[in-house]
Write an enzyme that holds these catalytic residues in place. Structure first.
Site, PDB file in Angstrom:
ATOM      1  N   HIS A   1     -48.472  19.836  23.276  1.00  0.00           N
ATOM      2  CA  HIS A   1     -48.938  19.889  24.664  1.00  0.00           C
ATOM      3  C   HIS A   1     -49.058  18.479  25.242  1.00  0.00           C
ATOM      4  CE1 HIS A   1     -50.160  24.173  24.139  1.00  0.00           C
ATOM      5  NE2 HIS A   1     -50.232  23.768  22.882  1.00  0.00           N
TER       6      HIS A   1
ATOM      7  N   LYS B   1     -59.582  20.481  37.932  1.00  0.00           N
ATOM      8  CA  LYS B   1     -58.978  20.280  36.610  1.00  0.00           C
ATOM      9  C   LYS B   1     -59.724  19.139  35.947  1.00  0.00           C
ATOM     10  CE  LYS B   1     -54.993  19.608  38.893  1.00  0.00           C
ATOM     11  NZ  LYS B   1     -53.809  20.244  38.365  1.00  0.00           N
ATOM     12  N   ARG B   2     -59.484  18.886  34.648  1.00  0.00           N
ATOM     13  CA  ARG B   2     -60.128  17.757  33.994  1.00  0.00           C
ATOM     14  C   ARG B   2     -59.820  16.468  34.763  1.00  0.00           C
ATOM     15  NH1 ARG B   2     -62.452  18.565  28.749  1.00  0.00           N
ATOM     16  NH2 ARG B   2     -62.771  16.329  28.771  1.00  0.00           N
TER      17      ARG B   2
ATOM     18  N   LYS C   1     -53.791  12.566  36.446  1.00  0.00           N
ATOM     19  CA  LYS C   1     -53.867  13.717  37.343  1.00  0.00           C
ATOM     20  C   LYS C   1     -54.169  13.281  38.786  1.00  0.00           C
ATOM     21  CE  LYS C   1     -55.465  16.918  33.693  1.00  0.00           C
ATOM     22  NZ  LYS C   1     -54.443  17.963  33.566  1.00  0.00           N
TER      23      LYS C   1
ATOM     24  N   THR D   1     -51.349  24.536  34.080  1.00  0.00           N
ATOM     25  CA  THR D   1     -51.459  25.996  34.156  1.00  0.00           C
ATOM     26  C   THR D   1     -52.369  26.420  35.305  1.00  0.00           C
ATOM     27  OG1 THR D   1     -53.113  25.771  32.426  1.00  0.00           O
ATOM     28  CG2 THR D   1     -50.966  26.588  31.756  1.00  0.00           C
TER      29      THR D   1
ATOM     30  N   LYS E   1     -52.351  29.858  38.291  1.00  0.00           N
ATOM     31  CA  LYS E   1     -53.433  30.751  38.716  1.00  0.00           C
ATOM     32  C   LYS E   1     -53.539  30.735  40.235  1.00  0.00           C
ATOM     33  CE  LYS E   1     -55.419  29.259  34.423  1.00  0.00           C
ATOM     34  NZ  LYS E   1     -56.257  28.236  33.784  1.00  0.00           N
TER      35      LYS E   1
HETATM   36  C1  26Q Z   1     -57.680  15.459  19.808  1.00  0.00           C
HETATM   37  C2  26Q Z   1     -58.307  14.740  18.805  1.00  0.00           C
HETATM   38  C3  26Q Z   1     -59.692  14.644  18.767  1.00  0.00           C
HETATM   39  C4  26Q Z   1     -60.436  15.270  19.735  1.00  0.00           C
HETATM   40  C5  26Q Z   1     -59.828  15.985  20.734  1.00  0.00           C
HETATM   41  C6  26Q Z   1     -58.449  16.082  20.767  1.00  0.00           C
HETATM   42  C7  26Q Z   1     -57.784  16.838  21.835  1.00  0.00           C
HETATM   43  C8  26Q Z   1     -58.331  18.022  22.299  1.00  0.00           C
HETATM   44  C9  26Q Z   1     -57.737  18.735  23.298  1.00  0.00           C
HETATM   45  C10 26Q Z   1     -56.603  16.397  22.402  1.00  0.00           C
HETATM   46  C11 26Q Z   1     -55.988  17.129  23.420  1.00  0.00           C
HETATM   47  C12 26Q Z   1     -56.558  18.308  23.872  1.00  0.00           C
HETATM   48  C13 26Q Z   1     -56.013  19.112  24.947  1.00  0.00           C
HETATM   49  C14 26Q Z   1     -54.855  18.929  25.505  1.00  0.00           C
HETATM   50  C15 26Q Z   1     -54.425  19.758  26.622  1.00  0.00           C
HETATM   51  O1  26Q Z   1     -55.172  20.578  27.138  1.00  0.00           O
HETATM   52  N1  26Q Z   1     -53.182  19.604  27.074  1.00  0.00           N
HETATM   53  C16 26Q Z   1     -52.686  20.406  28.190  1.00  0.00           C
HETATM   54  O2  26Q Z   1     -52.126  21.588  27.657  1.00  0.00           O
HETATM   55  C17 26Q Z   1     -51.783  22.484  28.691  1.00  0.00           C
HETATM   56  C18 26Q Z   1     -51.292  23.756  28.034  1.00  0.00           C
HETATM   57  O3  26Q Z   1     -50.051  23.562  27.456  1.00  0.00           O
HETATM   58  C19 26Q Z   1     -50.763  21.882  29.614  1.00  0.00           C
HETATM   59  O4  26Q Z   1     -50.551  22.772  30.678  1.00  0.00           O
HETATM   60  C20 26Q Z   1     -51.223  20.536  30.137  1.00  0.00           C
HETATM   61  O5  26Q Z   1     -50.179  19.917  30.867  1.00  0.00           O
HETATM   62  C21 26Q Z   1     -51.657  19.645  28.995  1.00  0.00           C
HETATM   63  O6  26Q Z   1     -52.206  18.439  29.486  1.00  0.00           O
END
Ligand code: 26Q
Length: 818
Positions: free
Chosen positions: A362, A554-555, A560, A665, A669
């Site tokens: 992702h 969004k975050r 972004k 995503t 929505k």
């Molecule tokens: C990694 C290591 C330690 C702690 C946290 C993490 C971590 C946690 C969550 C790293 C990344 C995430 C989340 C990533 C994420 O949400 N990416 C998004 O995924 C969506 C679904 O595919 C996409 O639509 C977005 O573009 C993408 O940013």
């Protein structure tokens, strides 16, 4: 005698009322003559849960009997939000429950609001897992989700004086009716210790003597499909102290210390890590990853061995899906079990690995790829480090045969990153060991092939696929926008679109129908009223329903570009201020809504939130501006807030610098809810343009292929005066806090404007002007809105899951008979 079918619960109004009152009295333990909304919610939830469990049991028994190939979906994050409405709708018993409740003097919607969100994830990736579980169940796929049952979900965002503060989300405080604790489904998980060589039946083998042991306990969360009896399982693991945890201290007599030590075990599943994307190896996070992987792998092996003897059949029964690299230790763990516990040869074990794993990433940026320091891994999981080294050794040897001694390339592709700190590259491990690597949109996949994983793509082009993300229309239309749901069913003459989203295209035929326009506008209005009431209750601000509700939720992240939105708002404010009365009459009134959480350690993101607040303070208190412009920050944006905000939006903004959003995503929505999109050509937006046409969206900004060139131009790039002017307003203290915002301004001016706010600013303003123009023409706007929803079919997670099942997992539906 009682027949086995007689125990099934009935759904007539009297049975439902009896059931609810029964739970008030015996489960919630309140008097059936006096209970409040929350207690009524609890009783209601338990009545629903009973019905859910019936189907869940039947499905599990059916799967067991049929023994199909299953997909095991491994994810460290699931963002489920609330469950009640979703469950009763999927079970097809919402109206029955609503009737029963109203006869008891309660309103279903009011009780549904009592439920807290399950926020066991950060954002896009986590909500995607939840949508995909809904689709897997609805499409009757034999799937199991595995994750962690965090005691503290994603932090609550509290805003004090415009600054974000984080508060713990102890979501289990009020109980969780949707989970089933399985005290007998537990597995030991080992950590630390040493690996020794021993001989077993004349064969040399590795024995891992662990230094710590923790117990994983299963908590099952049934996920019902819509229009089917199938209800699949989401199994979340909680850490409990193991009886063998620390036998030594008990024997040496330090009883109190030993008990206190046992408590430490529980910390493994205590907290969800907030994603700050630049995360550096932390031991607790690694422990979490292995804890959940080890328990899941043991569970998968147990299920397989119940009915199978030969491991050669493993790939015919098991597909393991890695949701990003977070669960990728599963590769080393399956290998370890096959080698050290099942005593397969390396060759046979490796052959199985290559057939069962698929990996979805992702991430777009190389910095986002997960790395684990070798020292950390070697200490916590000594045997896994050995296995990863062995996999890497074999891979590099093979690679040398194929590409020769191209050391640069060998270095880049190695699983081990050499340097001051030696690291394991989890993405390389995942790519090497998976049969399929998926991106989450077409553009993302292109970037993976040409940039992030180019070396691997050149070697194994056949591994690389993409599955454009999707979201479930059950949650994002049926649950969250009941009025739109009813309208769509009425105009299509069927409810079939709830499972067959392509039918939405049928709305195109009526896109100019005056009657539909009337009803469509009514629905939007109802949802805007709901949102306006929420805004007023939250902030005291009254907003005009005639204004365009313009939303970016969004975050918070630099890429972004919430900052671009805020600069645009300042520009709009500045323009209005400089207009005479007549010109002001032509201004389209706007309510700008921004929401999202910043990772706790992400300073710049936190400054963006503060900036939003100071700008809002200035604008909203400027009587001269009145309803022409308002800015609202919605605190603590989460799934249930999204369910209310999205249906009420006229316009939504997706402003990532092209090439930075893997998919996105949220936009899907909004699109389904007939909200118009103002967006860059990034991630899945590009595919949306193809579905609904450029004329029905407001596109702007540099394209992904232009971004690199623009960055190179950096110092010579001329930024528009309008841009410099708004940044200057912030610098000059127009909104106060100028010292605090200095670093923010420095980041977007001169050579350091990495995300190209300056370069895209004019194009952004033009897109905004185009949106204003379209909004004034009500008929045109409504038509665009209808066409947006009508063209959103491709972005259902049903389509995504169908593609995964066919092209990646090779699994078939397994439908439970009614
Ligand atoms: C990694 C290591 C330690 C702690 C946290 C993490 C971590 C946690 C969550 C790293 C990344 C995430 C989340 C990533 C994420 O949400 N990416 C998004 O995924 C969506 C679904 O595919 C996409 O639509 C977005 O573009 C993408 O940013």
């Amino acid at each position: 005698m009682l027949g086995l079918m007689d125990v099934f619960l009935k759904n007539d109004p009297i049975s439902l009322q009896k059931d609810i009152l029964h739970h008030v009295e015996y489960t919630v333990a309140r008097s059936r003559f006096s209970f409040d909304d929350f207690e009524a919610y609890q009783a209601l939830a338990h009545s629903v849960r009973d019905r859910l469990i019936e189907r869940w049991h039947d499905t599990l028994i059916h799967f067991k009997k049929e023994d199909p190939k299953r997909v095991y979906f491994l994810s460290l994050e699931f963002l489920m939000g609330r469950s009640l409405s979703n469950i009763v709708i999927n079970l097809g018993i919402r109206d029955q429950f609503a009737d029963a409740l109203s006869q008891l003097g309660f309103d279903f919607e009011v009780l549904a609001e009592q439920e807290g969100d399950a926020c066991l994830g950060n954002g896009g990736l986590a909500r995607l897992s939840a949508c995909q579980m809904d689709s897997l169940a609805t499409l009757d796929y034999p799937a199991v989700g595995y994750g962690l049952r965090y005691q503290y979900g994603l932090f609550r965002q509290v805003i004090v004086d415009g600054f974000q503060h984080e508060q713990p989300d102890y979501w289990l405080n009020f109980g969780n009716p949707w989970e089933i604790e399985r005290v007998h489904i537990t597995y030991p998980v080992k950590f630390y210790g040493t690996v020794t060589d021993e001989f077993l039946n004349g064969e040399k083998c590795k024995v891992w003597v662990p230094g710590e042991m923790v117990e994983a306990v299963a908590y099952d969360n049934p996920i019902p499909g819509y229009g089917t009896r199938n209800t699949i399982n989401l199994r979340l693991w909680a850490a409990k102290p193991s009886d063998q945890h620390d036998m030594e201290s008990f024997n040496t007599g330090d009883y109190v210390d030993a008990v206190v030590n046992r408590q430490r075990a529980e910390s493994i599943s205590s907290i969800l890590y907030p994603d700050d994307r630049s995360y550096q190896g932390k031991e607790l996070r690694l422990k979490q990853q292995y804890f959940f992987v080890s328990a899941s792998v043991q569970d998968i092996f147990r299920r397989f061995k119940d009915t199978h003897k030969k491991f050669d059949e493993f790939p015919e029964k098991v597909a393991l899906q890695l949701n990003d690299t977070h669960p990728s230790l599963a590769i080393a763990e399956v290998m370890r079990v096959l080698l050290d516990e099942e005593h397969l040869s390396w060759h046979r074990a490796w052959d199985i690995i290559c057939k069962i794993f698929s990996f979805t990433t992702h991430t777009v940026s190389p910095e986002g790829l997960e790395k684990i320091p070798v020292d950390l891994l070697g200490n916590l999981l000594p045997r896994h480090l050995q296995i990863i080294y062995d996999i890497n050794f074999n891979f590099v040897e093979e690679l040398k045969k194929m590409i020769g001694l191209d050391y640069d390339r060998l270095t880049r592709m190695s699983i081990v990153e050499e340097g001051a700190v030696k690291n394991i590259r989890m993405a390389n491990l995942s790519v090497i060991c998976s049969h399929t690597v998926n991106g989450v949109s077409r553009l993302h996949s292109e970037l993976l092939r040409t940039k992030l994983f180019k070396d691997f793509y050149d070697l194994w082009p056949h591994k690389f696929q993409y599955k454009t993300n999707g979201v479930t229309q059950r949650r994002w239309i049926v649950v969250s926008n009941p009025s739109l749901c009813a309208l769509i069913s009425k105009w299509l003459g069927t409810e079939a679109w709830i499972c067959d989203i392509d039918l939405l295209i049928g709305l195109r035929d009526s896109a100019t129908n005056a009657e539909l326009h009337q009803e469509w506008k009514m629905v939007k209005k109802v949802n805007k009223i709901r949102l306006a009431e929420y805004i007023e209750a939250m902030s005291g601000l009254k907003v005009s329903l005639d204004a365009m509700f313009d939303v970016q939720t969004k975050r918070i992240h630099e890429y972004k570009r919430q900052l671009l939105n805020i600069l645009g708002i300042i520009h709009r404010y500045d323009c209005i201020k400089n207009m005479d009365k007549n010109d002001r009459k032509k201004v389209v009134p706007r309510v700008c809504i921004i929401g999202g959480k910043a990772a706790p350690g992400y300073e710049i993101a936190k400054k963006i939130i503060k900036l939003c607040h100071v700008v809002a303070e200035k604008i909203n208190n400027d009587n001269d501006i009145g309803d022409l412009l308002k800015l609202v920050f919605i605190p603590d944006y989460n799934v249930s807030v999204a369910e209310m905000v999205i249906p009420g939006a006229d316009l939504s903004q997706h402003l990532s610098t092209a090439g930075h959003e893997a998919s996105g995503t949220g936009s899907m929505k909004f699109l389904m809810n007939g909200c118009l999109l103002l967006a860059t050509a990034d991630g899945s937006t590009i595919e949306m343009v193809e579905e609904i046409g450029q004329d029905n969206m407001f596109l702007f900004g540099a394209k992904a292929h232009e971004v690199v060139a623009l960055r190179k131009k950096g110092p010579t790039l001329k930024v528009p005066l309008q841009f410099s002017r708004v940044v200057r307003m912030i610098r000059d203290g127009h909104f106060g806090f100028e010292d605090y915002f200095k670093s923010l301004c420095d980041k977007i001016e001169g050579t350091s404007d990495y995300f190209l706010l300056g370069a895209d600013f004019m194009s952004y303003l033009e897109a905004q002007a185009a949106a204003d123009k379209a909004f004034v023409d009500e008929e045109r706007w409504t038509k665009m809105s209808i066409l947006s929803a009508a063209g959103s079919g491709r972005f259902s997670s049903d389509r995504t899951i169908q593609e995964y099942a066919e092209n990646t997992w090779d699994i078939q539906p397994c439908r439970c008979p009614f």
